[in-house]
Design an enzyme around this catalytic site. Structure first.
Site, PDB file in Angstrom:
ATOM      1  N   GLY A  75       0.764  -1.229   0.000  1.00 48.69           N
ATOM      2  CA  GLY A  75       0.000   0.000   0.000  1.00 48.69           C
ATOM      3  C   GLY A  75       0.796   1.280   0.000  1.00 48.69           C
ATOM      4  N   ASP A  76       2.119   1.212  -0.131  1.00 51.33           N
ATOM      5  CA  ASP A  76       2.905   2.447  -0.092  1.00 51.33           C
ATOM      6  C   ASP A  76       4.010   2.388  -1.133  1.00 51.33           C
ATOM      7  OD1 ASP A  76       3.568   5.010   0.744  1.00 51.33           O
ATOM      8  OD2 ASP A  76       3.586   4.512   2.851  1.00 51.33           O
ATOM      9  N   ASP A  77       5.145   3.024  -0.859  1.00 49.75           N
ATOM     10  CA  ASP A  77       6.225   3.146  -1.846  1.00 49.75           C
ATOM     11  C   ASP A  77       6.974   1.833  -2.029  1.00 49.75           C
ATOM     12  OD1 ASP A  77       5.826   5.992  -2.047  1.00 49.75           O
ATOM     13  OD2 ASP A  77       6.862   6.169  -0.125  1.00 49.75           O
TER      14      ASP A  77
END
Length: 116
Positions: A75-77
């Site tokens: 869900g992120d980088d």
């Protein structure tokens, strides 16, 4: 407080993270702080798609980093290149340098190949 990292290396040299799977980290998966000569290969990172701050790899004030032949789904980088945090980064005065990303598969709502 801050949730824990799954793996964190501090002021280390010659770090190798190879052929492992990292699952459901509560925070950053692999944080390399002030490290030199880091090689990541064959690593699969899987985190919940709705969870933020679950970066795959965070080379932070580190040099000579190669991240290759690996995948991130979360869900992120996928990769977040950092040069310290706020006043602490300024006090250290050590920018991230010579970071190479090669053959990465990055999947997720905010999983661009790299953020700076």
């Amino acid at each position: 407080g801050t949730r824990p990292h799954l793996m964190r290396f501090v002021r280390s040299r010659g770090v190798r993270v190879m052929d492992v799977q990292l699952l459901n980290s509560p925070y950053w998966n692999c944080h390399f702080w002030a490290c030199d000569r880091v090689h990541v290969r064959g690593v699969r990172v899987v985190s919940p798609l709705d969870q933020v701050n679950t970066d795959g790899w965070d080379p932070d004030s580190s040099t000579n980093v190669l991240i290759e032949d690996s995948s991130y789904e979360g869900g992120d980088d996928c990769v977040s290149i950092k040069s310290g945090w706020d006043c602490f980064g300024a006090a250290l005065g050590r920018p991230a340098a010579n970071i190479t990303l090669r053959n990465l598969a990055c999947k997720g709502p905010r999983a661009g190949p790299a953020s700076l």
